[in-house]
Design a protein around this motif. Structure first.
Motif, mmCIF file in Angstrom:
data_model
loop_
_atom_site.group_PDB
_atom_site.id
_atom_site.type_symbol
_atom_site.label_atom_id
_atom_site.label_comp_id
_atom_site.label_asym_id
_atom_site.label_seq_id
_atom_site.Cartn_x
_atom_site.Cartn_y
_atom_site.Cartn_z
ATOM 1 N N ALA A 315 -12.815 1.916 -26.508
ATOM 2 C CA ALA A 315 -11.514 2.012 -25.725
ATOM 3 C C ALA A 315 -11.780 1.082 -24.280
ATOM 4 O O ALA A 315 -11.106 0.467 -23.715
ATOM 5 C CB ALA A 315 -11.046 3.309 -25.041
ATOM 6 N N GLU A 318 -11.445 -2.455 -25.087
ATOM 7 C CA GLU A 318 -9.981 -2.763 -25.171
ATOM 8 C C GLU A 318 -9.322 -2.868 -23.646
ATOM 9 O O GLU A 318 -8.412 -3.420 -23.293
ATOM 10 C CB GLU A 318 -9.233 -1.792 -25.858
ATOM 11 N N GLU A 320 -8.551 -0.227 -22.008
ATOM 12 C CA GLU A 320 -7.630 0.854 -21.691
ATOM 13 C C GLU A 320 -8.331 2.321 -22.244
ATOM 14 O O GLU A 320 -8.457 2.234 -23.543
ATOM 15 C CB GLU A 320 -6.295 0.709 -22.450
ATOM 16 N N THR A 325 -6.072 5.820 -26.971
ATOM 17 C CA THR A 325 -7.097 4.688 -27.421
ATOM 18 C C THR A 325 -8.279 5.541 -28.015
ATOM 19 O O THR A 325 -9.126 4.938 -28.793
ATOM 20 C CB THR A 325 -7.277 3.921 -26.423
#
Ligand SMILES: Cc1cc2nc3c(=O)[nH]c(=O)nc-3n(C[C@H](O)[C@H](O)[C@H](O)COP(=O)(O)OP(=O)(O)OC[C@H]3O[C@@H](n4cnc5c(N)ncnc54)[C@H](O)[C@@H]3O)c2cc1C
Length: 459
Positions: A315, A318, A320, A325
């Motif tokens: 997460a 990414e 986020e 997530t």
């Protein structure tokens, strides 16, 4: 001191140190907040026993110098101690301080930063998650604010972080007192070394000595001199005091030099409904990732912390970090351990209602053998065989109430397993509805077996 990190972890027990290692080794900046001084990290009142299968599942094992002793399996004795059953399965007795220090070094070698002698005292958050934690260096009149992108509560059986969060967040769940065992144990160098059972971790079922739990004798050296002896009792019922019980029943039986003494508590229930919410992960005892029947939590804390840390790392990569997530962490944990644990919570309540007479009868009549108990522990299904064997005998001895209860236990163990595996929500949006179904199922079951859960904890 830096005051910004990718991840801030509260607690340097096995769960926190393992999460720190996982995240730091992927290049994230990690701070571990721990109230103990550095040299006491790992020091924990525990039975110290862990099944080797946990390390196989994790794909790593600790170095041999942190292992005190090896076991061939576990022996379980009846209250009279006349009847016993051997549960196969290799395990070890870990030296908790050496293990903790090794885990700390492993995390620090990968860049994690330890703030020892620092206590979590506060938290700031908004609708997106935690913004910062406030920590107090012990002995100093100051409070430091630390900011993170994500946070992990690994602060043990009395969680320090998640209990400071709004009640609407499902990770701030408040359990029943009866969801815990409180324990007392001594590590001793015996005057007279053990002669028997040195190669086994030994569990004694006795509701007089350890109501709602058991007492244990776990050897810690191959010469039979060092032992870990203790007992756990259900919390919140009749004010049972494990230390008093120990002094009354076990003190005179195990005489020697005291090497370590302590009390503690351990959650003996199903896992938190979710291990992740907003930018927070919860692992180890703080997430109740303990086996409800035998109270072993080292292995499952390691498993849960690896899983949550891995999903948190993804997460973070990414950009986020939230429950959406990281949601797959729940599915993974329920598959590897959580569903079995939840199902064993059903069995735990049944076992807590049995009397010494019942335990004596079960072991005397060989209703369960070691292999079946092993299967029960690994698969958490009340095997047909046990129900079948008991049914015949219970009818014969006209103990229909025990038989009826057993059927109920079997049904609910299956129901709960299904809830935690197949019916576990595929998105956080369906979590509340699922929690209601789980609560309803447990309430129904408790009513059927007349199990009074008592009051909720106050923290
Ligand atoms: C008596 C007893 C016997 C047990 N026997 C066994 C056994 O034989 N085998 C087994 O597998 N399991 C056993 N367990 C369970 C096992 O010990 C735990 O499941 C496991 O150690 C949990 O690890 P953890 O990292 O989640 O928590 P912990 O080891 O409790 O670590 C939490 C850490 O957080 C720190 N902390 C807490 N609050 C704060 C705060 N506000 N600020 C800063 N730091 C904080 C604490 O100091 C601690 O170091 C036993 C437990 C007990 C109590």
């Amino acid at each position: 001191m830096e005051n910004k990190y990718d991840v801030i972890i509260i607690g340097a027990g096995v769960a926190g140190l393992n999460a720190a290692y996982e995240l730091a080794s992927k290049g994230f900046t990690v701070a571990i907040i721990e109230s103990k001084p550095r040299n006491k990290i790992g020091d924990k009142t525990c039975g110290d026993a862990i099944g080797l299968h946990h390390f196989k599942e994790l794909g790593w094992e600790p170095p041999s110098n942190v292992i005190d002793h090896k076991y061939k399996g576990v022996k379980v004795y009846s209250p009279s101690e006349k009847y016993g059953v051997v549960v196969p399965g290799e395990g070890v007795s870990v030296n908790r301080v050496k293990f903790g220090q090794w885990m700390l070094k492993r995390a620090e070698d990968h860049g994690a930063v330890l703030l020892d002698k620092h206590v979590l005292v506060g938290v700031t958050y908004d609708e997106n998650g935690i913004k910062s934690v406030k920590v107090k260096p012990i002995g100093k009149n100051e409070v430091i604010e630390l900011f993170g992108k994500a946070f992990i509560d690994a602060s043990g059986a009395k969680p320090a972080l998640r209990t400071k969060l709004p009640l609407e967040w499902p990770i701030s769940d408040r359990p029943y007192m009866t969801d815990y065992n409180i324990a007392y144990r001594e590590v001793l160098e015996l005057e007279k070394p053990l002669e028997e059972d040195i190669e086994y971790a030994v569990i004694y079922l006795n509701t007089e000595i350890a109501p709602g739990g058991y007492w244990w004798l776990f050897p810690k050296s191959s010469d039979g001199k060092i032992v870990n002896v203790g007992l756990g009792v259900i919390w919140g019922v009749n004010n049972y005091n494990p230390r008093k019980k120990y002094e009354q029943y076990l003190k005179n039986r195990f005489k020697g030099k005291l090497l370590h003494v302590g009390g503690g508590m351990v959650p003996t229930r199903r896992p938190l409904p979710t291990l992740v919410w907003k930018n927070v992960g919860v692992v180890g005892d703080a997430a109740y990732t303990v086996n409800p029947v035998h109270g072993g939590g080292i292995g499952s804390s390691l498993q849960a912390s690896s899983i949550v840390a891995r999903h948190m790392a993804n997460a973070l990569e990414e950009g986020e970090v939230d429950e959406y997530t990281m949601w797959r962490a729940n599915h993974e944990y329920m598959h590897v351990y959580g569903a079995k644990q939840a199902s064993l919570d059903i069995l735990r309540m049944y076992l807590q209602k049995l009397s010494n007479e019942d335990f004596e009868w079960i072991l005397k009549n060989k209703i369960v053998d070691g292999r079946t108990l092993y299967d029960l522990g690994t698969k958490a299904s009340l095997v047909e065989e046990i129900v079948h064997n008991m049914s015949a005998l219970l009818k014969l001895l006209s103990r229909p109430s025990l038989l009826n209860m057993l059927r109920i236990v079997k049904n609910y163990m299956n129901k709960v397993k299904e809830l935690y595996l197949d019916k576990y929500p595929d998105t956080p949006d369906k979590l509340q509805q699922w929690i209601e179904e789980v609560d309803k199922t447990f309430d129904e079951y408790r009513q059927l077996i007349k199990y009074d859960p008592g009051s909720r904890v106050l923290w």
